[in-house]
Design a protein around this motif. Structure first.
Motif, short mmCIF file in Angstrom:
data_model
loop_
_atom_site.label_atom_id
_atom_site.label_comp_id
_atom_site.label_asym_id
_atom_site.label_seq_id
_atom_site.Cartn_x
_atom_site.Cartn_y
_atom_site.Cartn_z
N ASP A 36 0.88 -1.18 0.00
CA ASP A 36 0.00 0.00 0.00
C ASP A 36 0.92 1.23 0.00
O ASP A 36 1.54 1.55 0.99
CB ASP A 36 -0.88 -0.06 1.25
N ASP A 191 -5.35 -1.32 4.17
CA ASP A 191 -6.25 -0.77 5.18
C ASP A 191 -7.56 -0.27 4.56
O ASP A 191 -8.50 0.01 5.29
CB ASP A 191 -5.57 0.34 5.99
N ASP A 229 -10.79 4.42 0.64
CA ASP A 229 -9.40 4.24 0.24
C ASP A 229 -9.34 3.16 -0.84
O ASP A 229 -10.33 2.46 -1.08
CB ASP A 229 -8.59 3.81 1.50
CA CA Z 1 -4.35 2.64 2.12
#
Ligand code: CA
Length: 443
Positions: A36, A191, A229
């Motif tokens: 990420d 996440d 996200d």
């Molecule tokens: Ca992220």
């Protein structure tokens, strides 16, 4: 022939709020990777895809016992070096970095690497287990019992990462060895999933249907929950590697629609092909010959800036630049109003080697002092992890005095953690060198 093998599935989605995908993932017969990226558009995707592309060179037939962990650590070092070289060649991407989750299969064990706030989970007999702890400020508060995991999910500083791959040599991943069983499902995720979807929902979804369906459903649930996200999932399902086609009775997903239990080495995802997803499936390039316009700086996502352990320098300086601009602009209207505005600002920086809270803005104009020491703290700047040190040296903006206090508290925790980690790594150097690791993260 190994007694176990696995099928895989990987899926990545840009989400509903972001315009580009900075996650990258890879799944193949020996290797699963998730990264990420962070550092803003064009940098985060470059960081994550660079690391994934470097690591996928590891996806080759089994090496001798005990060499897996070493090979994984070595590949991560090389990937990190490439990141560092890319940053050195392209100052525009300074501050980029990436989290990393990687699982390397040697036919018996999974060698696992973890750094940052992405997650690795194992679903066994319907029970979901997070295999390692986030390298985040809020996790350090949870570890010390100061907040609950539920409070961590909504904490204002939940995105503050304490470790990531940044192309420097001061951030190593945690390395573990994990022994899978038939029926286990492993999930690597960014996440964008774990922040949006509760663990119990992840557990149910991961265990339902084929892994391809589970991947689709996990991403769909993250989008349904808001899709704030990029969201990426990489899933592996371990199955018995025998010619009788026996499926473990408790395999959560049941028979896979793919070529189950035919050719053992081919037993994989639906078509047995390695999958590259997210930024790694594109061709991110460092930005060249294009200057960033002031409007773009202002529109930069503040969450993204906080997310980056070292946000781009131009952004860090922005608010202080604005402070000067506001003062100058107000000169015609009233110097005092502008000055008053600066005096309602707070930031955290260093004072004689200690973390200190300042009131005002970290800039002066001739004849006018725009900041003053509010209070010094007992936290030594030299005790902080390197990037926190740099943050403090550059100054960390605070919304108000309370926020400044919270930042000081987080730095104090980081200093403490850093020391504990140093102690821990001293103690565990020997066991790591031999690759003798437990399944679980050290507490
Ligand atoms: Ca992220």
């Amino acid at each position: 022939m190994s007694a176990l093998t696995y099928r895989w599935a990987a899926l990545s989605d840009v989400g509903l709020r972001r315009s580009d995908n900075q996650d990258a993932g890879y799944a193949g017969p020996h290797l699963l990777v998730l990264a990420d990226g962070m550092g803003g558009a064009a940098a985060g995707d470059l960081a994550s895809s660079t690391v994934v592309r470097e690591l996928r060179k590891l996806d080759a037939p089994v090496r001798a016992d005990d060499e897996s962990m070493e090979a994984l650590a070595g590949a991560i070092h090389r990937a990190n070096d490439v990141l560092g070289e890319t940053i050195a060649e392209n100052p525009a991407v300074e501050g980029m970095g990436t989290t990393l989750e990687a699982l390397l299969w040697d036919g018996t064990q999974l060698s696992q690497a973890h750094i940052g706030d992405s997650r690795s989970y194992r679903l066994r007999d319907g029970r979901l287990e997070q295999l390692n702890l986030d390298h985040t400020f809020v996790q350090s508060l949870v570890d010390e019992g100061r907040i609950s995991p539920e409070e961590a999910r909504v904490h204002p500083h939940r995105s503050l990462i304490l470790r990531a791959l940044l192309g420097r040599d001061d951030n190593d991943p945690d390395l573990y060895s994990v022994t899978p069983r038939a029926g286990d499902r492993f999930l690597l995720c960014s996440d964008g999933l774990s922040d949006m979807v509760e663990d119990d929902v992840i557990a149910t979804t991961l265990g339902s249907g084929s892994i391809d369906l589970a991947a689709t459903e996990l991403v769909r649930k993250a989008l349904e929950a808001g899709g704030h996200d990029n969201v990426t999932v990489v899933i592996a399902e371990f199955v018995a590697n025998d010619t009788t086609g026996d499926e473990p009775a408790d395999a959560p997903g049941g028979p896979h629609p793919g070529p189950a239990a035919q050719s053992n080495d081919e037993l994989a995802c639906a078509d047995g092909q390695p999958q590259l997803v997210g930024a790694a499936a594109m061709q991110p390039r460092p930005p060249t010959g294009r200057s960033v316009q002031p409007t773009e700086m202002i529109e930069m996502d503040p969450e993204e800036a906080r997310y980056a352990p070292r946000p781009p320098r131009r952004f860090r300086k922005l608010r202080w630049l604005l402070g000067i601009v506001v003062v100058l602009a107000l000169l015609g209207v009233g110097l005092k109003a502008g000055y008053d505005w600066t005096q309602r600002q707070y930031y955290v920086s260093d004072h004689d080697g200690y973390v200190a809270v300042y009131r005002g803005v970290s800039a002066d104009i001739p004849g006018l002092n725009l900041h003053r020491l509010d209070r010094s703290t007992g936290v030594r700047v030299s005790d902080l992890p390197q990037y926190n040190r740099e943050q403090v040296t550059d100054g960390i903006e605070a919304r108000d005095r309370d926020d400044a206090d919270k930042i000081v508290e987080s730095l104090s925790e980081a200093a403490k953690k850093s020391k504990e980690r140093d102690d821990e790594s001293d103690r565990s150097t020997d066991s790591r060198a031999t690759g003798d690791h437990g399944d679980k993260a050290p507490s």
